[in-house]
Motif scaffolding. Sequence first.
Motif, PDB file in Angstrom:
ATOM      1  N   SER A  48       0.828  -1.209   0.000  1.00 54.97           N
ATOM      2  CA  SER A  48       0.000   0.000   0.000  1.00 54.97           C
ATOM      3  C   SER A  48       0.856   1.251   0.000  1.00 54.97           C
ATOM      4  CB  SER A  48      -0.902   0.013   1.246  1.00 54.97           C
ATOM      5  OG  SER A  48      -0.115   0.048   2.430  1.00 54.97           O
ATOM      6  N   THR A  49       2.173   1.091   0.131  1.00 52.37           N
ATOM      7  CA  THR A  49       3.053   2.252   0.232  1.00 52.37           C
ATOM      8  C   THR A  49       4.142   2.264  -0.832  1.00 52.37           C
ATOM      9  OG1 THR A  49       4.467   1.098   1.839  1.00 52.37           O
ATOM     10  CG2 THR A  49       2.697   2.463   2.723  1.00 52.37           C
ATOM     11  N   LEU A  50       4.523   1.107  -1.348  1.00 56.75           N
ATOM     12  CA  LEU A  50       5.603   1.032  -2.331  1.00 56.75           C
ATOM     13  C   LEU A  50       5.027   0.744  -3.714  1.00 56.75           C
ATOM     14  CD1 LEU A  50       8.161  -1.070  -0.263  1.00 56.75           C
ATOM     15  CD2 LEU A  50       8.332   1.369  -0.800  1.00 56.75           C
ATOM     16  N   ALA A  51       5.271   1.648  -4.635  1.00 53.76           N
ATOM     17  CA  ALA A  51       4.792   1.466  -5.994  1.00 53.76           C
ATOM     18  C   ALA A  51       5.581   0.353  -6.684  1.00 53.76           C
ATOM     19  CB  ALA A  51       4.937   2.768  -6.774  1.00 53.76           C
ATOM     20  N   SER A  52       4.936  -0.320  -7.629  1.00 55.91           N
ATOM     21  CA  SER A  52       5.558  -1.484  -8.268  1.00 55.91           C
ATOM     22  C   SER A  52       6.780  -1.122  -9.104  1.00 55.91           C
ATOM     23  CB  SER A  52       4.544  -2.234  -9.128  1.00 55.91           C
ATOM     24  OG  SER A  52       4.126  -1.451 -10.236  1.00 55.91           O
ATOM     25  N   SER A  53       6.927   0.146  -9.477  1.00 59.83           N
ATOM     26  CA  SER A  53       8.107   0.547 -10.244  1.00 59.83           C
ATOM     27  C   SER A  53       9.394   0.322  -9.464  1.00 59.83           C
ATOM     28  CB  SER A  53       8.011   2.022 -10.646  1.00 59.83           C
ATOM     29  OG  SER A  53       7.892   2.855  -9.503  1.00 59.83           O
ATOM     30  N   HIS A  54       9.289   0.250  -8.135  1.00 57.25           N
ATOM     31  CA  HIS A  54      10.466   0.024  -7.299  1.00 57.25           C
ATOM     32  C   HIS A  54      10.982  -1.415  -7.403  1.00 57.25           C
ATOM     33  CE1 HIS A  54      10.382   3.937  -5.446  1.00 57.25           C
ATOM     34  NE2 HIS A  54       9.149   3.776  -5.014  1.00 57.25           N
ATOM     35  N   VAL A  55      10.128  -2.327  -7.862  1.00 59.91           N
ATOM     36  CA  VAL A  55      10.534  -3.737  -7.949  1.00 59.91           C
ATOM     37  C   VAL A  55      10.453  -4.290  -9.364  1.00 59.91           C
ATOM     38  CG1 VAL A  55       9.865  -4.224  -5.552  1.00 59.91           C
ATOM     39  CG2 VAL A  55       8.185  -4.535  -7.386  1.00 59.91           C
ATOM     40  N   ALA A  56       9.867  -3.512 -10.274  1.00 60.12           N
ATOM     41  CA  ALA A  56       9.606  -4.013 -11.629  1.00 60.12           C
ATOM     42  C   ALA A  56      10.885  -4.400 -12.358  1.00 60.12           C
ATOM     43  CB  ALA A  56       8.833  -2.963 -12.431  1.00 60.12           C
ATOM     44  N   GLN A  57      11.902  -3.554 -12.291  1.00 58.50           N
ATOM     45  CA  GLN A  57      13.139  -3.839 -13.017  1.00 58.50           C
ATOM     46  C   GLN A  57      13.856  -5.055 -12.448  1.00 58.50           C
ATOM     47  OE1 GLN A  57      13.904  -2.508 -15.816  1.00 58.50           O
ATOM     48  NE2 GLN A  57      12.301  -0.939 -15.778  1.00 58.50           N
ATOM     49  N   ALA A  58      13.764  -5.239 -11.131  1.00 56.09           N
ATOM     50  CA  ALA A  58      14.414  -6.391 -10.501  1.00 56.09           C
ATOM     51  C   ALA A  58      13.860  -7.704 -11.040  1.00 56.09           C
ATOM     52  CB  ALA A  58      14.241  -6.331  -8.983  1.00 56.09           C
ATOM     53  N   SER A  59      12.595  -7.691 -11.463  1.00 54.60           N
ATOM     54  CA  SER A  59      11.958  -8.911 -11.964  1.00 54.60           C
ATOM     55  C   SER A  59      12.444  -9.301 -13.355  1.00 54.60           C
ATOM     56  CB  SER A  59      10.436  -8.726 -11.999  1.00 54.60           C
ATOM     57  OG  SER A  59      10.068  -7.874 -13.077  1.00 54.60           O
TER      58      SER A  59
END
Length: 284
Positions: A120-131
């Motif tokens: 609810s606080t971290l947008a998916s762009s913060h993890v998208a590249q890691a995937s």
Amino acid sequence: MSIERILVIGAGTMGRQIAMAAALAGYETTLNDIAENALDAARTELEGWLASRVTKGKLSADEAKAAIRRLVTSADLSTSATTADLVIEAAVEKLEIKQQIFKQLGQLTPPHAILTTNSSTLASSHVAQASGRPAQVCNMHFFNPALVMKCVEVVRNQHTSDHTVEKVMEVVRRLGKEPVLVHKEIPGFVANRIMGAMQREALDLAAAGVASIPDIDTTARTALGHPMGPFELMDLVGLDVIDFIAQATYAETGDEADKPHELIKLKVSDGHLGRKTGSGFYDY
């Protein structure tokens, strides 16, 4: 692509309820957590919840048994991720941990798999590249309690494909919930921004002595039709959670208005976190 198998990562309050919602909707569901005791606790709680639903006549015994059969638990991500069509990550709200999880998911899941975060606080762009597959990543934000609340915010990042959005919205509807599509990443998304604005105004009114906390809550219920007043709701959610959300939002925006409120900070420092500690803005 048909989504038939869902993997939920994190057997906490949200993760276990999301997993049960998926199993009840007919998906083959795996609930994963690094802690075996968390998985055992989740299964015990969910079996009890199903039994109570059967007792109340809200679910048939056959439906309950079928849901339990469809829900498996696993502490081995390397095995449970290999057959997932959709992953819903509901782990701890720490960016480094989420990035590591999404890196593993990018390596372990089938190429077609969609990867989502319940954050609810971290947008998916913060993890998208890691995937390694940013077009197949988005937020899938459920609300607590996930087995009851109907809203699910589907938040796309700048790389999220239309196909990913369509598939996730389709799953949300099959879960018996109502998807809300958020077109642009913004701290707090939609619901938390609206709720946060109301809570800040209520806190300011109380701090200024304009009205008492019980009277502000009464106004929200009787004039605005809210089921709970803002202070009652904050006590229910947990004042530490309210504080955490404000900290995370402020870290993203840098806006002084988003800083944790002094009344919240004082309660948290005193250990009065709401219902879960027996006291917050009210005593329980």
